[in-house]
Design a protein around this motif. Sequence first.
Motif, PDB file in Angstrom:
ATOM      1  N   VAL A 120       1.354  11.857   9.414  1.00  0.00           N
ATOM      2  CA  VAL A 120       0.360  11.505  10.423  1.00  0.00           C
ATOM      3  C   VAL A 120      -1.006  11.745   9.803  1.00  0.00           C
ATOM      4  CG1 VAL A 120      -0.524  12.003  12.726  1.00  0.00           C
ATOM      5  CG2 VAL A 120       1.915  12.138  12.296  1.00  0.00           C
TER       6      VAL A 120
ATOM      7  N   LEU B  34      -3.535  17.432  13.728  1.00  0.00           N
ATOM      8  CA  LEU B  34      -2.609  16.468  13.144  1.00  0.00           C
ATOM      9  C   LEU B  34      -1.194  17.011  13.041  1.00  0.00           C
ATOM     10  CD1 LEU B  34      -4.618  14.752  10.282  1.00  0.00           C
ATOM     11  CD2 LEU B  34      -3.849  13.751  12.417  1.00  0.00           C
TER      12      LEU B  34
ATOM     13  N   ARG C 197       0.460   6.699  12.246  1.00  0.00           N
ATOM     14  CA  ARG C 197       1.766   7.250  11.916  1.00  0.00           C
ATOM     15  C   ARG C 197       2.358   6.426  10.789  1.00  0.00           C
ATOM     16  NH1 ARG C 197       2.131   6.802  17.795  1.00  0.00           N
ATOM     17  NH2 ARG C 197       1.610   8.834  18.627  1.00  0.00           N
TER      18      ARG C 197
ATOM     19  N   ARG D 213       4.724  11.091  25.475  1.00  0.00           N
ATOM     20  CA  ARG D 213       3.780  11.940  24.753  1.00  0.00           C
ATOM     21  C   ARG D 213       3.187  11.216  23.545  1.00  0.00           C
ATOM     22  NH1 ARG D 213       3.707  17.904  24.562  1.00  0.00           N
ATOM     23  NH2 ARG D 213       1.688  18.310  23.629  1.00  0.00           N
ATOM     24  N   LEU D 214       3.841  10.170  23.071  1.00  0.00           N
ATOM     25  CA  LEU D 214       3.346   9.432  21.919  1.00  0.00           C
ATOM     26  C   LEU D 214       2.498   8.222  22.316  1.00  0.00           C
ATOM     27  CD1 LEU D 214       6.504   9.487  19.640  1.00  0.00           C
ATOM     28  CD2 LEU D 214       4.487  10.940  19.493  1.00  0.00           C
TER      29      LEU D 214
ATOM     30  N   GLU E 101      -3.347  15.139  21.324  1.00  0.00           N
ATOM     31  CA  GLU E 101      -3.323  16.351  20.512  1.00  0.00           C
ATOM     32  C   GLU E 101      -4.641  16.507  19.747  1.00  0.00           C
ATOM     33  OE1 GLU E 101      -0.697  17.779  21.430  1.00  0.00           O
ATOM     34  OE2 GLU E 101       0.276  15.996  22.172  1.00  0.00           O
TER      35      GLU E 101
ATOM     36  N   ASN F  33      -2.896   9.636  22.097  1.00  0.00           N
ATOM     37  CA  ASN F  33      -3.087  10.786  21.235  1.00  0.00           C
ATOM     38  C   ASN F  33      -3.859  11.852  22.002  1.00  0.00           C
ATOM     39  OD1 ASN F  33      -3.189  12.447  19.045  1.00  0.00           O
ATOM     40  ND2 ASN F  33      -5.024  11.509  18.220  1.00  0.00           N
TER      41      ASN F  33
ATOM     42  N   ILE G 277      -5.186   8.336  15.411  1.00  0.00           N
ATOM     43  CA  ILE G 277      -4.258   8.717  14.352  1.00  0.00           C
ATOM     44  C   ILE G 277      -3.482   7.483  13.908  1.00  0.00           C
ATOM     45  CG2 ILE G 277      -3.976  11.072  15.184  1.00  0.00           C
ATOM     46  CD1 ILE G 277      -1.214  10.179  16.281  1.00  0.00           C
TER      47      ILE G 277
ATOM     48  N   SER H 189       0.714  16.531  16.230  1.00  0.00           N
ATOM     49  CA  SER H 189       1.151  15.139  16.379  1.00  0.00           C
ATOM     50  C   SER H 189       2.367  14.861  15.511  1.00  0.00           C
ATOM     51  CB  SER H 189       0.023  14.185  16.006  1.00  0.00           C
ATOM     52  OG  SER H 189      -1.041  14.292  16.906  1.00  0.00           O
TER      53      SER H 189
END
Length: 132
Positions: free
Chosen positions: A21, A113, A6, A104-105, A110, A108, A4, A116
């Motif tokens: 995102v 999207l 950001r 958690r960041l 997740e 990735n 992803i 996230s």
Amino acid sequence: MTGIKRHVVVDTMGLPHAIAVTTADVTDRDGAVQMILLNLDNLSCVKKFLVDGGYSGERFANQVKEICGAQVEVVKRNELHKFVVLPRRWVVKRLFGWLDKFRRLWKNCERKLYISAQILTFALIAILIRRF
């Protein structure tokens, strides 16, 4: 989803005004245009966007001008390859440094999207609560 990106718009104090995102296959310029379109009400009074070299290009500047009427100024790195703090670009880098403190960041994990984006929003809320 393997990666992803950001996209964040901050003001001169480092307060976030817009986030988006996207998947990693979306270019920086296209992701920024998507972010501006999604958050047009928050960015309607912006006069100038300071961006790094990844957002350079006449087409991108024209798209931003059409969407919200703002100018795009590209802040280029020093050609001598020496460390120099670039004007106002450090504000965004500081925000990403603060975001790196959220476990958690880091990776990735997740699958969607929007999840996230929600976790990014929660992290930004936590940063703002600690800061003020």
